[in-house]
Design a protein around this motif. Structure first.
Motif, mmCIF file in Angstrom:
data_model
loop_
_atom_site.group_PDB
_atom_site.id
_atom_site.type_symbol
_atom_site.label_atom_id
_atom_site.label_comp_id
_atom_site.label_asym_id
_atom_site.label_seq_id
_atom_site.Cartn_x
_atom_site.Cartn_y
_atom_site.Cartn_z
ATOM 1 N N GLN A 29 0.743 -1.369 -0.059
ATOM 2 C CA GLN A 29 -0.121 -0.057 0.152
ATOM 3 C C GLN A 29 0.709 1.094 -0.188
ATOM 4 O OE1 GLN A 29 -3.088 -0.128 2.541
ATOM 5 N NE2 GLN A 29 -3.702 1.929 2.451
ATOM 6 N N ASN A 30 2.076 1.231 0.758
ATOM 7 C CA ASN A 30 2.936 2.544 0.754
ATOM 8 C C ASN A 30 3.140 2.614 -0.659
ATOM 9 O OD1 ASN A 30 2.582 2.730 3.282
ATOM 10 N ND2 ASN A 30 4.517 1.691 3.973
ATOM 11 N N ALA A 31 3.747 1.593 -1.270
ATOM 12 C CA ALA A 31 4.202 1.712 -2.779
ATOM 13 C C ALA A 31 3.228 2.290 -3.726
ATOM 14 C CB ALA A 31 4.819 0.499 -3.139
ATOM 15 N N SER A 32 2.189 1.863 -3.508
ATOM 16 C CA SER A 32 1.007 2.197 -4.549
ATOM 17 C C SER A 32 0.700 3.673 -4.265
ATOM 18 C CB SER A 32 -0.312 1.424 -4.165
ATOM 19 O OG SER A 32 0.040 0.089 -4.440
ATOM 20 N N THR A 33 0.528 4.108 -2.732
ATOM 21 C CA THR A 33 0.123 5.329 -2.699
ATOM 22 C C THR A 33 1.326 6.434 -2.921
ATOM 23 O OG1 THR A 33 -0.825 4.511 -0.373
ATOM 24 C CG2 THR A 33 -0.553 6.870 -0.495
ATOM 25 N N LEU A 34 2.512 6.063 -2.785
ATOM 26 C CA LEU A 34 3.694 6.824 -3.150
ATOM 27 C C LEU A 34 3.601 6.965 -4.717
ATOM 28 C CD1 LEU A 34 6.082 8.589 -2.226
ATOM 29 C CD2 LEU A 34 7.504 6.517 -2.517
ATOM 30 N N GLY A 35 3.487 5.994 -5.371
ATOM 31 C CA GLY A 35 3.344 5.854 -7.012
ATOM 32 C C GLY A 35 2.230 7.062 -7.427
ATOM 33 N N MET A 36 0.974 6.837 -6.448
ATOM 34 C CA MET A 36 -0.002 7.601 -7.143
ATOM 35 C C MET A 36 0.342 9.383 -6.882
ATOM 36 S SD MET A 36 -2.802 7.325 -8.574
ATOM 37 C CE MET A 36 -4.165 8.440 -9.264
ATOM 38 N N TRP A 37 0.985 9.511 -5.786
ATOM 39 C CA TRP A 37 1.147 11.007 -5.412
ATOM 40 C C TRP A 37 2.066 11.593 -6.555
ATOM 41 C CZ3 TRP A 37 -1.121 14.578 -3.041
ATOM 42 C CH2 TRP A 37 -2.103 14.047 -2.020
ATOM 43 N N TRP A 38 3.126 10.581 -6.752
ATOM 44 C CA TRP A 38 4.313 10.888 -7.768
ATOM 45 C C TRP A 38 3.517 11.060 -9.276
ATOM 46 C CZ3 TRP A 38 8.310 13.621 -7.915
ATOM 47 C CH2 TRP A 38 9.268 13.510 -6.772
ATOM 48 N N PHE A 39 2.568 10.128 -9.498
ATOM 49 C CA PHE A 39 1.869 10.252 -10.756
ATOM 50 C C PHE A 39 1.102 11.627 -10.608
ATOM 51 C CE2 PHE A 39 -2.143 9.521 -13.047
ATOM 52 C CZ PHE A 39 -1.387 9.625 -14.746
ATOM 53 N N LEU A 40 0.521 12.160 -9.731
ATOM 54 C CA LEU A 40 -0.086 13.468 -9.729
ATOM 55 C C LEU A 40 0.834 14.619 -10.018
ATOM 56 C CD1 LEU A 40 -2.695 12.812 -6.957
ATOM 57 C CD2 LEU A 40 -3.024 12.679 -9.504
ATOM 58 N N VAL A 41 2.025 14.317 -9.262
ATOM 59 C CA VAL A 41 3.289 15.429 -9.710
ATOM 60 C C VAL A 41 3.454 15.719 -10.997
ATOM 61 C CG1 VAL A 41 5.512 16.034 -9.161
ATOM 62 C CG2 VAL A 41 4.084 15.189 -7.289
ATOM 63 N N THR A 42 3.402 14.498 -11.798
ATOM 64 C CA THR A 42 3.951 14.378 -13.288
ATOM 65 C C THR A 42 2.460 15.188 -13.917
ATOM 66 O OG1 THR A 42 2.880 12.439 -13.920
ATOM 67 C CG2 THR A 42 5.165 12.516 -13.188
ATOM 68 N N GLU A 43 1.319 14.911 -13.391
ATOM 69 C CA GLU A 43 0.088 15.649 -14.036
ATOM 70 C C GLU A 43 0.138 17.036 -13.827
ATOM 71 O OE1 GLU A 43 -1.920 14.408 -16.145
ATOM 72 O OE2 GLU A 43 -3.214 12.669 -15.231
ATOM 73 N N VAL A 44 0.696 17.528 -12.314
ATOM 74 C CA VAL A 44 0.553 18.832 -12.372
ATOM 75 C C VAL A 44 1.537 19.632 -13.300
ATOM 76 C CG1 VAL A 44 1.538 20.775 -10.629
ATOM 77 C CG2 VAL A 44 0.090 18.744 -9.752
ATOM 78 N N LEU A 45 2.533 18.992 -13.475
ATOM 79 C CA LEU A 45 3.660 19.488 -14.710
ATOM 80 C C LEU A 45 2.963 19.270 -16.183
ATOM 81 C CD1 LEU A 45 6.629 18.266 -12.691
ATOM 82 C CD2 LEU A 45 6.528 20.452 -13.849
ATOM 83 N N PHE A 46 2.286 18.412 -16.295
ATOM 84 C CA PHE A 46 1.630 18.192 -17.521
ATOM 85 C C PHE A 46 0.678 19.180 -17.928
ATOM 86 C CE2 PHE A 46 -1.373 15.729 -20.631
ATOM 87 C CZ PHE A 46 -0.360 15.698 -21.471
ATOM 88 N N PHE A 47 -0.237 19.649 -16.905
ATOM 89 C CA PHE A 47 -0.999 20.803 -17.085
ATOM 90 C C PHE A 47 -0.504 22.196 -16.915
ATOM 91 C CE2 PHE A 47 -4.583 17.735 -16.199
ATOM 92 C CZ PHE A 47 -5.613 18.412 -16.807
ATOM 93 N N GLY A 48 0.931 22.035 -16.415
ATOM 94 C CA GLY A 48 1.853 23.352 -16.108
ATOM 95 C C GLY A 48 2.179 23.842 -17.477
ATOM 96 N N GLY A 49 2.501 23.138 -18.280
ATOM 97 C CA GLY A 49 2.681 23.639 -19.537
ATOM 98 C C GLY A 49 1.750 24.567 -20.144
#
Lengths: 218, 548
Positions: A25-45
């Protein structure tokens, strides 16, 4: 790492390469948060582009934003915040193991998401009828502001389109989650997919919270 | 758990290959194409990345053949544009960026930290399929006639003037970008949550640190170029105006967004290479890496500063003087962590019992070439000099020294170093040493003349040059000759490594007498990597102290 119970260690959802459900669960949660960080940058452009052109074409942007239907936007904002609430309640229901509530709240989330997308369709078609879609047929009542207005509507369609794509994707994920929930796959021992989807859904909601004032109100 | 290693290789008993390992645990095409084993996925990447490398290399040879004579007699200007674009797109997006992380990183990250697999095996497999999908888009474009924008897709040329294959090419890079994001995500989560007991952060091998830093760049940079390419596609297909001045857009904005990713992308290519070099230098000097913590932190430093230097690609655009000076300063700054690494590798070699096996030859070659590439980077960070050599062969030589001299040599060194672990077999050391020397000589002969050419003013991306400039032709002929030598040096490993995989002698778990968790398990490793989860009790690079 060894303090989880034997029952949890043999949970059917535990994958072979993890030692415990907790680690998984720790791995999945960390993975999701990092994915959302990439999403922020994706919209960031897009946000970067918006900031630059807002500065270059302030008057055009101001004028063009009057073409949007604030009331439909406001309605959709309320719908989306409502869906965030039902999603949060779904996560809570999955943790407490209330199966029927979980299914109900997930279905409500899907319904509210669909309402949002339906309203978006109405808004888009309005833009087509008013020749506000960038391209050869683009028309704007004030010719001096046309270039900036066209950029504005490029951003409008680009940003809301990308946001809507995320909503549609979320809908496609919700359907199997509802089926799994109805079959009783989730409970206090394992509710990771519901929790992580909740994070995703709240993220999509938050993006809209930025899009609405930038596009409709400013 | 760990024994302190001595200098002698274990020769008392002939090494054997385990009966069951990840290569033969299951059979059939489906067991490979639907595998979730990080080691098999690494091999899938090895085959596909190598194929793209061959494709990109053929285009490189076409470029060098054309430039052997001053007249544009082999390729038309239009074809030449398509050839160097194909070379750039294929090499950057489908070879240099994935080579070390997707092949060696995939294979080694779980092994080195004592994990059974990466955190998300299915996402790992999905990222290979994404990579292949992106690659097929690229191949489709080549078949349909190619694009001529250069790998940078500069607007408004790419959105308003060039042919419509730009859309498919950009989509290919977009999809391959997601493969990169998911690989980075997988590494970060794995390193955070799946380290074996005792594998604390200050015991992580430097290979892991450099992949950690690389993954950060992959995740924070790639989405930005993805959305930028998406805007190019939207502008091209739906005429949504973002960059085209006719539509009110600003092409310089494209350059900012593009280089915000594409400069850090250089560090995506070279940081994993630095991790490989740290491992090799320690193993073949029989010493811990000098200044372990500084080298680890330098990786993070490069990742951080790498995000702040993109403007040095834009000294000749409308960028303000203040911005240019700032970017110049920051570009100089990135040399510091890079230099720390070079100094510390050198200090590791100092008074070590240096063994010149083939991986070490590649590593020493890397240090030399990367140093030249890095130092010429300082020339380009200086605004005045940059304006003189902007868009000349000086720039071409510089980035080939960093990206090819750095990344490619580290990749080859790593491939040789871990080949016995990957295949369980030993390759022919004399052949390997020979090819390492040929690569080094061929590389320098190819790219060093280009520094001179660039300084003399030969612009990049031209298919012909004035015949009266005799020295230009001499230098170009040298460069083309070097490219042929380099090609031979790159072709040899394909033969003897493949031969070794089938016919080589068994390698045993630790043929180099190296230190690290990956050498504690059998060669090739079992599907679950370790029979028993290892417990780490010693710091990284715990080589025996020297006896004098």
């Amino acid at each position: 790492m060894s303090h989880s119970t034997a029952h949890a260690a043999h949970h059917p959802a535990l994958q072979h390469h993890f030692d415990t459900l907790e680690q998984q669960q720790n791995a999945s949660t960390l993975g999701m948060w990092w994915f959302l960080v990439t999403e922020v940058l994706f919209f960031g452009g897009f946000f970067m582009t918006y900031i630059l052109y807002r500065w270059m074409y302030n008057a055009s942007f101001h004028e063009a934003s009057h073409e949007l239907n604030v009331w439909l936007g406001l309605f959709n904002t309320a719908v989306l915040i409502g869906s965030s609430l039902t999603m949060a309640l779904a996560v809570r229901a999955s943790k407490t193991g209330e199966k029927s509530q979980l299914v109900m709240f997930l279905i409500l989330t899907l319904l509210l998401g669909s309402v949002f997308l339906g309203v978006k369709v109405i808004e888009y078609s309005e833009k087509f009828t008013h020749h506000l879609v960038p391209g050869a047929h683009f028309q704007f009542h004030d010719a001096t502001l046309k270039n900036g207005a066209e950029i504005y509507f490029s951003l409008y369609f680009g940003m809301t389109g990308l946001h809507a794509t995320h909503m549609i994707f979320g809908g496609f994920v919700l359907v199997p989650l509802i089926v799994m929930a109805a079959r009783g796959k989730f409970g206090p021992a394992w509710y990771t997919p519901i929790e992580l989807f909740g994070l995703y859904w709240h993220f999509v909601d938050i993006v809209w919270i930025f899009l609405f004032p930038l596009l409709y109100l400013m | 758990m760990h024994e302190v290693r001595t200098n002698e290789l274990d020769s008392s008993s002939a090494p054997t290959t385990p009966a069951v390992h990840y290569l033969n645990a299951t059979h059939g095409a489906a067991s490979w194409f639907f595998t979730k084993d990080h080691k098999r996925i690494a091999l899938l990447y090895l085959y596909s990345v190598s194929t793209f490398f061959l494709v990109g290399g053929i285009f490189a040879m076409l470029v060098r053949l054309e430039l052997a004579t001053p007249r544009g007699d082999l390729l038309s200007a239009e074809t030449y544009n398509k050839v160097f674009t194909a070379h750039g797109v294929v090499m950057v997006f489908f070879f240099l960026i994935p080579a070390i992380p997707a092949i060696l990183g995939n294979f080694l990250v779980p092994l080195m930290i004592g994990a059974k697999d990466l955190a998300f095996p299915r996402i790992n497999l999905a990222s290979w399929y994404l990579y292949m999908t992106g690659g097929l888009f690229g191949v489709a474009v080549l078949v349909m006639g190619g694009v001529d924008t250069g790998w940078t897709f500069y607007t408004p040329y790419s959105t308003a003037a060039s042919n419509s294959h730009v859309v498919l090419t950009a989509l290919g890079a977009f999809v391959a970008g997601f493969s990169s994001i998911f690989t980075g995500l997988n590494f970060i989560v794995t390193i955070h949550t799946m380290r074996a007991p005792g594998m604390t952060w200050d015991r992580l091998p430097l290979f892991i640190w450099s992949h950690y830093a690389t993954s950060l760049i992959m995740m924070l940079g790639t989405p930005v170029v993805a959305v930028t390419l998406m805007m190019v596609v939207l502008e091209r297909t739906l005429r949504l105006g973002f960059f085209n001045p006719d539509l009110g857009g600003d092409p310089v904005l494209f350059q900012h967004l593009f280089w915000f990713y594409s400069h850090p992308a250089v560090y995506i290519m070279v940081l994993p290479g630095m991790g490989v070099i740290s491992e090799i230098v320690a193993a073949f000097s029989r010493k811990p890496v000098f200044g372990y913590k500084m080298v680890a932190m330098a990786s993070l430093g490069i990742a951080l500063i790498g995000f702040l230097v993109w403007g040095h690609h834009m000294f000749t655009t409308s960028q303000s003087v203040l911005a240019a000076v700032t970017f110049s300063f920051l570009s100089f700054l990135v040399a510091i962590p890079s230099a720390i690494k070079v100094f510390n590798w050198t200090a590791t070699l100092y008074r070590g019992s240096v063994l010149l096996d083939s991986p070490m030859l590649y590593a020493i070659g890397f240090i030399g070439l990367f140093t030249i590439g890095g130092l010429t980077g300082l020339f380009l960070a200086a605004i005045g000099l940059d304006i003189h050599v902007h868009d000349t062969y000086f720039v071409v030589a510089h980035f080939h020294y960093v990206m090819v001299g750095g990344t490619l040599l580290a990749y080859l060194g790593g491939l040789h170093y871990w080949w016995p672990k990957i295949t369980g077999k030993l390759y022919s050391e004399p052949w390997a040493k020979t090819s390492a020397v040929i690569v080094f000589v061929g590389f320098n002969l190819t790219f060093f003349p280009q520094f001179v050419l660039g300084y003399m003013g030969m612009p990049r991306r031209y298919h012909a040059y004035p015949a009266e400039e005799l020295s230009w032709q001499v230098l170009n002929v040298l460069s083309s000759a070097g490219a042929s030598i380099l090609a031979i040096g790159l072709f040899l490993p394909l033969i003897y490594l493949t031969y070794a995989a089938f016919r080589g002698r068994p390698a045993g778990p630790n043929p180099w007498g190296a230190y690290g968790l990956e050498w504690e398990t059998t060669s090739p490793p079992p599907t679950a990597n370790f029979e028993v989860t290892p417990i780490v009790t010693k710091p990284a690079y715990y080589y025996a102290p020297e006896e004098h």
